[in-house]
Design a protein around this motif. Structure first.
Motif, PDB file in Angstrom:
ATOM      1  N   TYR A 133       7.324   3.526  -5.757  1.00  0.00           N
ATOM      2  CA  TYR A 133       8.723   3.905  -5.854  1.00  0.00           C
ATOM      3  C   TYR A 133       9.532   2.737  -6.414  1.00  0.00           C
ATOM      4  CZ  TYR A 133       7.170   7.586  -2.676  1.00  0.00           C
ATOM      5  OH  TYR A 133       6.502   8.626  -2.103  1.00  0.00           O
ATOM      6  N   THR A 134      10.134   2.944  -7.565  1.00  0.00           N
ATOM      7  CA  THR A 134      11.016   1.924  -8.126  1.00  0.00           C
ATOM      8  C   THR A 134      12.384   2.067  -7.472  1.00  0.00           C
ATOM      9  OG1 THR A 134       9.842   1.980 -10.237  1.00  0.00           O
ATOM     10  CG2 THR A 134      12.043   1.018 -10.248  1.00  0.00           C
ATOM     11  N   THR A 145      16.225  -4.185 -18.969  1.00  0.00           N
ATOM     12  CA  THR A 145      16.056  -4.293 -17.523  1.00  0.00           C
ATOM     13  C   THR A 145      15.429  -5.643 -17.200  1.00  0.00           C
ATOM     14  OG1 THR A 145      15.792  -1.928 -17.354  1.00  0.00           O
ATOM     15  CG2 THR A 145      14.982  -3.241 -15.521  1.00  0.00           C
ATOM     16  N   GLY A 146      15.981  -6.351 -16.213  1.00  0.00           N
ATOM     17  CA  GLY A 146      15.451  -7.662 -15.860  1.00  0.00           C
ATOM     18  C   GLY A 146      14.467  -7.611 -14.718  1.00  0.00           C
ATOM     19  N   ILE A 147      14.838  -6.949 -13.612  1.00  0.00           N
ATOM     20  CA  ILE A 147      14.017  -6.938 -12.400  1.00  0.00           C
ATOM     21  C   ILE A 147      13.917  -5.514 -11.880  1.00  0.00           C
ATOM     22  CG2 ILE A 147      13.842  -7.764 -10.016  1.00  0.00           C
ATOM     23  CD1 ILE A 147      15.282 -10.257 -10.823  1.00  0.00           C
ATOM     24  N   GLN A 148      12.714  -5.170 -11.406  1.00  0.00           N
ATOM     25  CA  GLN A 148      12.480  -3.864 -10.781  1.00  0.00           C
ATOM     26  C   GLN A 148      11.930  -4.055  -9.362  1.00  0.00           C
ATOM     27  OE1 GLN A 148       9.906  -2.493 -14.201  1.00  0.00           O
ATOM     28  NE2 GLN A 148      10.610  -0.573 -13.319  1.00  0.00           N
ATOM     29  N   PRO A 149      12.722  -3.979  -8.327  1.00  0.00           N
ATOM     30  CA  PRO A 149      12.168  -3.952  -6.972  1.00  0.00           C
ATOM     31  C   PRO A 149      11.421  -2.641  -6.752  1.00  0.00           C
ATOM     32  CG  PRO A 149      14.511  -4.476  -6.969  1.00  0.00           C
ATOM     33  CD  PRO A 149      14.177  -3.967  -8.325  1.00  0.00           C
ATOM     34  N   TYR A 150      10.308  -2.691  -6.010  1.00  0.00           N
ATOM     35  CA  TYR A 150       9.547  -1.470  -5.779  1.00  0.00           C
ATOM     36  C   TYR A 150       8.964  -1.456  -4.374  1.00  0.00           C
ATOM     37  CZ  TYR A 150       5.336  -4.311  -6.621  1.00  0.00           C
ATOM     38  OH  TYR A 150       4.358  -5.252  -6.544  1.00  0.00           O
ATOM     39  N   PHE A 151       8.532  -0.264  -3.981  1.00  0.00           N
ATOM     40  CA  PHE A 151       7.907  -0.041  -2.680  1.00  0.00           C
ATOM     41  C   PHE A 151       6.717   0.881  -2.915  1.00  0.00           C
ATOM     42  CE2 PHE A 151       7.483   3.078   0.794  1.00  0.00           C
ATOM     43  CZ  PHE A 151       7.116   2.230   1.836  1.00  0.00           C
ATOM     44  N   THR A 152       5.568   0.546  -2.250  1.00  0.00           N
ATOM     45  CA  THR A 152       4.370   1.373  -2.398  1.00  0.00           C
ATOM     46  C   THR A 152       3.845   1.789  -1.030  1.00  0.00           C
ATOM     47  OG1 THR A 152       2.870  -0.528  -2.401  1.00  0.00           O
ATOM     48  CG2 THR A 152       3.711   0.202  -4.531  1.00  0.00           C
ATOM     49  N   ALA A 153       3.233   2.947  -0.974  1.00  0.00           N
ATOM     50  CA  ALA A 153       2.585   3.435   0.244  1.00  0.00           C
ATOM     51  C   ALA A 153       1.506   4.417  -0.167  1.00  0.00           C
ATOM     52  CB  ALA A 153       3.598   4.105   1.174  1.00  0.00           C
ATOM     53  N   GLY A 154       0.372   4.365   0.517  1.00  0.00           N
ATOM     54  CA  GLY A 154      -0.716   5.254   0.162  1.00  0.00           C
ATOM     55  C   GLY A 154      -1.821   5.225   1.200  1.00  0.00           C
ATOM     56  N   TYR A 187      -8.018   3.072   5.424  1.00  0.00           N
ATOM     57  CA  TYR A 187      -6.913   2.153   5.666  1.00  0.00           C
ATOM     58  C   TYR A 187      -5.678   2.638   4.924  1.00  0.00           C
ATOM     59  CZ  TYR A 187      -7.021  -0.042   1.005  1.00  0.00           C
ATOM     60  OH  TYR A 187      -6.937  -0.294  -0.337  1.00  0.00           O
ATOM     61  N   VAL A 188      -4.522   2.126   5.350  1.00  0.00           N
ATOM     62  CA  VAL A 188      -3.236   2.508   4.778  1.00  0.00           C
ATOM     63  C   VAL A 188      -2.540   1.258   4.253  1.00  0.00           C
ATOM     64  CG1 VAL A 188      -0.960   3.489   5.220  1.00  0.00           C
ATOM     65  CG2 VAL A 188      -2.973   4.507   6.284  1.00  0.00           C
ATOM     66  N   PRO A 189      -2.398   1.123   2.921  1.00  0.00           N
ATOM     67  CA  PRO A 189      -1.673  -0.020   2.359  1.00  0.00           C
ATOM     68  C   PRO A 189      -0.199   0.311   2.142  1.00  0.00           C
ATOM     69  CG  PRO A 189      -2.858   1.100   0.615  1.00  0.00           C
ATOM     70  CD  PRO A 189      -3.115   1.881   1.881  1.00  0.00           C
ATOM     71  N   ILE A 190       0.667  -0.600   2.564  1.00  0.00           N
ATOM     72  CA  ILE A 190       2.110  -0.475   2.342  1.00  0.00           C
ATOM     73  C   ILE A 190       2.597  -1.793   1.760  1.00  0.00           C
ATOM     74  CG2 ILE A 190       4.371  -0.173   3.420  1.00  0.00           C
ATOM     75  CD1 ILE A 190       3.048   1.577   5.506  1.00  0.00           C
ATOM     76  N   GLY A 191       3.353  -1.712   0.658  1.00  0.00           N
ATOM     77  CA  GLY A 191       3.761  -2.947   0.019  1.00  0.00           C
ATOM     78  C   GLY A 191       5.151  -2.900  -0.558  1.00  0.00           C
ATOM     79  N   VAL A 192       5.664  -4.095  -0.823  1.00  0.00           N
ATOM     80  CA  VAL A 192       6.943  -4.263  -1.495  1.00  0.00           C
ATOM     81  C   VAL A 192       6.763  -5.341  -2.554  1.00  0.00           C
ATOM     82  CG1 VAL A 192       8.369  -3.527   0.445  1.00  0.00           C
ATOM     83  CG2 VAL A 192       7.744  -5.927   0.206  1.00  0.00           C
ATOM     84  N   VAL A 202       4.855  -5.854 -21.309  1.00  0.00           N
ATOM     85  CA  VAL A 202       4.304  -6.754 -20.295  1.00  0.00           C
ATOM     86  C   VAL A 202       5.335  -6.989 -19.204  1.00  0.00           C
ATOM     87  CG1 VAL A 202       3.317  -9.033 -19.843  1.00  0.00           C
ATOM     88  CG2 VAL A 202       2.875  -7.894 -22.034  1.00  0.00           C
ATOM     89  N   ASN A 203       4.864  -6.882 -17.936  1.00  0.00           N
ATOM     90  CA  ASN A 203       5.685  -7.184 -16.767  1.00  0.00           C
ATOM     91  C   ASN A 203       4.947  -8.189 -15.885  1.00  0.00           C
ATOM     92  OD1 ASN A 203       7.388  -5.023 -17.626  1.00  0.00           O
ATOM     93  ND2 ASN A 203       6.035  -3.593 -16.561  1.00  0.00           N
ATOM     94  N   ILE A 204       5.672  -9.110 -15.269  1.00  0.00           N
ATOM     95  CA  ILE A 204       5.119  -9.989 -14.230  1.00  0.00           C
ATOM     96  C   ILE A 204       5.317  -9.296 -12.901  1.00  0.00           C
ATOM     97  CG2 ILE A 204       5.329 -12.217 -13.076  1.00  0.00           C
ATOM     98  CD1 ILE A 204       6.241 -13.395 -15.728  1.00  0.00           C
ATOM     99  N   ASP A 205       4.239  -9.185 -12.135  1.00  0.00           N
ATOM    100  CA  ASP A 205       4.249  -8.443 -10.871  1.00  0.00           C
ATOM    101  C   ASP A 205       4.121  -9.409  -9.707  1.00  0.00           C
ATOM    102  OD1 ASP A 205       4.086  -6.588  -8.872  1.00  0.00           O
ATOM    103  OD2 ASP A 205       2.103  -5.828  -9.434  1.00  0.00           O
ATOM    104  N   LEU A 206       5.113  -9.459  -8.833  1.00  0.00           N
ATOM    105  CA  LEU A 206       5.093 -10.267  -7.611  1.00  0.00           C
ATOM    106  C   LEU A 206       5.214  -9.310  -6.435  1.00  0.00           C
ATOM    107  CD1 LEU A 206       7.574 -13.070  -8.738  1.00  0.00           C
ATOM    108  CD2 LEU A 206       5.092 -13.253  -8.593  1.00  0.00           C
ATOM    109  N   GLY A 207       4.213  -9.342  -5.539  1.00  0.00           N
ATOM    110  CA  GLY A 207       4.244  -8.374  -4.456  1.00  0.00           C
ATOM    111  C   GLY A 207       3.603  -8.865  -3.181  1.00  0.00           C
TER     112      GLY A 207
END
Length: 464
Positions: A133-134, A145-154, A187-192, A202-207
């Motif tokens: 989710y962006t 666009t400069g920065i995209q905060p995101y949230f993941t769950a699965g 298992y259940v991964p949840i991330g930000v 190209v995007n740099i990904d920090l999570g």
């Protein structure tokens, strides 16, 4: 007038060309027409990352964990993502590495000692399917666009192997004694995290990700009867797949495209207004010039020296006396022709007698339209009558039934025309003579006898 229309056409062409040129210059590589479909974007991407795996998570104090001294170990991962909406995508992840910790918690009496010095768990694989989710597309500039905060769950499955180091100095042991010590669990991964968009592709990904394991086996030690969890902090690169001319759907800034569209419309409108103003000014100048020219020529076009109502430049008969009626060319009209009143003439019995005599004496050569000479005197008297009294005459040719219908029709018409031609040759008015052939269609006697057929071979004269 033609020059005015030509200048107007040139002005309009300039407006259109200027609009096209502006549309090409104002757009940038990130521009996509608002409300375009997925075909205008790159929706697939892949990513690689590397980071730190640890049993530490911000959700639980270290003293409450099976091993109270989490360690940092190397982790690595990759993923492939399909962007469904600008704010939502589906992502398949792979994660591998080691998870390590020291100093197992004290077990309750009667043990009251630390059972293991450390644990090293090999994370052979952790594969999952997550929703990405962006949360926002943060703009540091209007266009990109400069920065995209995101949230993941699965959710997914992971395979691992815990190896324990006992505190009494004995050899390391596998937590599980079967299957070579390997364990496979859900298992259940949840991330930000957030992504820095360094280019269109190209995007740099920090999570940072916390994974919840559906057991207490990950560290090979049970202390608090809580399911294990671990964290993964990473940095990586994401590469968009597809045409380099298309922006990423996830990083696309629709507000910028709408802004560009608004600016293009505004600029086009302003250019059209400016061009219209220039065109109006030119038309005004042309009209003023035409007005001056018309005023200069007005005297020439309206001068009428002889006063007959026709301007001199059209007057072909200048100097016409005053009061003379003239035509459109200024020339005197001819004197009116006085028409004589028509005199009505009546057909008398004497007139009819002349016609009857002509009918009685009229003879043709056999099966021909040639008039025999002894018929001419009586026909001459009919011609004189027509000339004298301006009578009209109808000639109707008839035949018997000997021969074909077509031949009889033709012969009757030719005999009537022959009589007409003769009368005209004697001075009669051709427009007042009508010649018609009826063939054998209108007999006045029986065609079964020679006498009847003779009577049917005739030309009737009708005087009026």
């Amino acid at each position: 007038m033609k020059s005015i229309l030509k200048q107007a056409a040139f002005s309009l062409t300039g407006v259109l060309l200027g609009s096209c040129a502006f549309a090409q210059s104002v757009t940038d590589p990130n521009y996509v027409k608002p409300f375009s479909g997925d075909a205008a974007f790159n929706t697939w991407s892949i990513g690689v990352n590397v980071g730190m795996l640890s049993t530490y998570t911000p959700l639980q104090n270290n003293s409450r964990q099976d091993f109270m001294s989490p360690q940092v170990a190397l982790g690595y991962g990759l993923y492939i993502k399909k962007q469904i909406l600008p704010s939502f995508g589906i992502q398949a992840d792979y994660l591998g590495g080691k998870i390590e910790a020291n100093n197992s918690a004290m077990r309750p009496a009667p043990f009251n000692n630390s059972a293991y010095n450390s644990v090293s768990t090999s994370l052979n694989y952790a594969v999952s399917l997550s929703g990405n989710y962006t949360l926002a597309n943060i703009n540091w500039h209007y266009k990109t666009t400069g920065i995209q905060p995101y949230f993941t769950a699965g959710g997914g499955f992971m395979g691992y192997k815990p190896v324990l180091t006992p505190s009494d100095g004995t050899a390391k042991v596998n937590f599980k004694n079967t299957d070579g010590g390997k364990i496979s669990e859900f298992y259940v991964p949840i991330g930000v995290g957030f992504k820095l968009n360094v280019s269109k592709a190209v995007n740099i990904d920090l999570g940072y990700q916390v994974s919840f394991v559906n057991s207490d086996n990950l560290d090979g030690y049970n202390y608090s009867n809580n399911n294990d969890r671990f964290s993964y902090a990473h940095i990586g690169l994401e590469f968009a797949l597809g045409s380099r001319s298309k922006p990423q759907l996830a990083t696309h800034n629709p507000v910028n495209s709408m802004r560009d569209e608004y600016m293009m419309d505004e600029a086009r409108l302003q250019m059209a207004i400016d061009a219209q103003k220039a065109q109006n000014d030119q038309l005004r100048n042309d009209l003023n010039a035409a007005k001056n020219e018309m005023n200069a020529s007005l005297a020439k076009f309206t001068a009428d020296s002889d006063g007959d109502g026709v301007p001199d430049f059209l007057d072909k008969c200048p100097g016409t006396p005053a009061g003379t009626k003239v035509d459109g060319a200024g020339c005197p009209l001819p004197a009116p022709v006085i028409q004589k009143p028509d005199v009505k003439v009546y057909v008398t019995e004497a007139d009819r007698k002349i016609v009857k005599e002509a009918i009685r004496n009229l003879e043709f050569d056999f099966a021909k339209s040639t008039i025999r000479a002894h018929s001419f005197p009586s026909l001459n008297r009919v011609a004189d009558l027509l000339k004298e009294k301006n009578f009209s005459l109808k000639l109707a040719g008839h035949t018997d039934n000997v021969g074909s219908n077509d031949a009889n029709m033709k012969l009757s018409k030719e005999r009537a025309e022959s009589v007409k031609n003769y009368l005209v040759s004697q001075g009669a008015n051709a427009s007042r003579i009508e010649a018609t052939g009826y063939g054998e269609t209108q007999p006045i006697a029986s065609n079964k006898t020679a006498k009847g057929r003779q009577q049917n071979r005739r030309v009737e004269f009708t005087l009026f």
